[in-house]
Design a protein around this motif. Structure first.
Motif: not given
Ligand code: CDP
Length: 213
Positions: A84, A175, A172, A114-115, A40, A141, A17, A93, A168, A35, A14
């Motif tokens: 997550s 891990r 994240d 995230r990555d 999700r 959020r 991004k 992944r 979360r 992504t 949140a």
């Molecule tokens: O919208 P929000 O930032 O809350 O979450 P999201 O971007 O929709 O991502 C949901 C979950 O997916 C994250 O908490 C990560 O565990 C995972 N995720 C990930 O591992 N790698 C990514 N490239 C994107 C999301």
């Protein structure tokens, strides 16, 4: 690496991004991929099957369809937590890496996650890490999910949301497989005291300089 520029937008839950990446993609004329929706959608499928999201979910990731990703029930807190948990599985992944790389192969892309800058596109043309305090992110959020700040239970809901986001983020970041980390060559943007327009302007200026356009 690809036919067009790749822009990585990473950061905690949140942080804004998605809004930023989508607007940046429109400005630059690039495709955009959220992504988080991949994870999700896999988390949603696990919940639908009555499966513990921590149980092996590779088969769900391998069979993921466009329809699964287009569902309207992926934005809940429950699904984020399931996402997550499935996202911590290396096999899940691994099943989603090619989808993400292929997405950017022809025209380039803006991807948020995230990555992206650390694992999916370590050679991305520009990397941004978007962040804000947990309190700011919880408020955003809460409002995004339809919460009203003047509601009698708003403080309790905000506290609950903040605790869920922090848990979360912790999962994240800790891990073993592609944890959330700031890439060494990423521009970090703190968004607590900035409007969405200001963040966009700062991000675009940086990306345009990196791309030389
Ligand atoms: O919208 P929000 O930032 O809350 O979450 P999201 O971007 O929709 O991502 C949901 C979950 O997916 C994250 O908490 C990560 O565990 C995972 N995720 C990930 O591992 N790698 C990514 N490239 C994107 C999301």
């Amino acid at each position: 690496m690809s036919g067009g520029p790749v822009i990585a937008v990473d950061g905690p839950a949140a942080a804004g991004k998605g809004t930023l990446a989508k607007r940046m993609a429109a400005e630059l004329g690039l495709p955009y991929l959220d992504t988080g929706l991949l994870y999700r959608a896999v988390g949603r499928l696990a919940l639908d099957k009555g499966q513990d999201p921590a149980a092996p979910a590779q088969h769900l990731a391998e069979q993921l369809t466009r329809q699964d990703m287009a569902r309207s029930d992926l934005r809940t807190t429950e699904v984020a937590q399931a996402a997550s948990k499935v996202a911590a599985q290396p096999a899940v992944r691994a099943a989603l890496v090619e989808t993400q790389r292929r997405f950017a192969a022809e025209q380039g892309a803006v991807l948020d996650g995230r990555d992206i800058g650390t694992a999916i596109f370590p050679q991305a043309d520009a990397k941004l890490f978007i962040t804000a305090s947990a309190a700011t992110r919880a408020r955003r959020r809460y409002l995004q999910l339809g919460g009203v700040l003047s509601a009698p239970d708003a403080q309790a809901q905000l506290a609950e949301m903040e605790a869920a986001l922090k848990a979360r983020d912790e999962a994240d970041s800790s891990r073993a497989s592609a944890p959330m980390q700031v890439a060494a060559d990423a521009l970090v943007i703190e968004t607590d005291n900035a409007t969405a327009d200001e963040v966009l302007a700062q991000a675009l200026a940086y990306v345009r300089e990196r791309l030389g356009r």
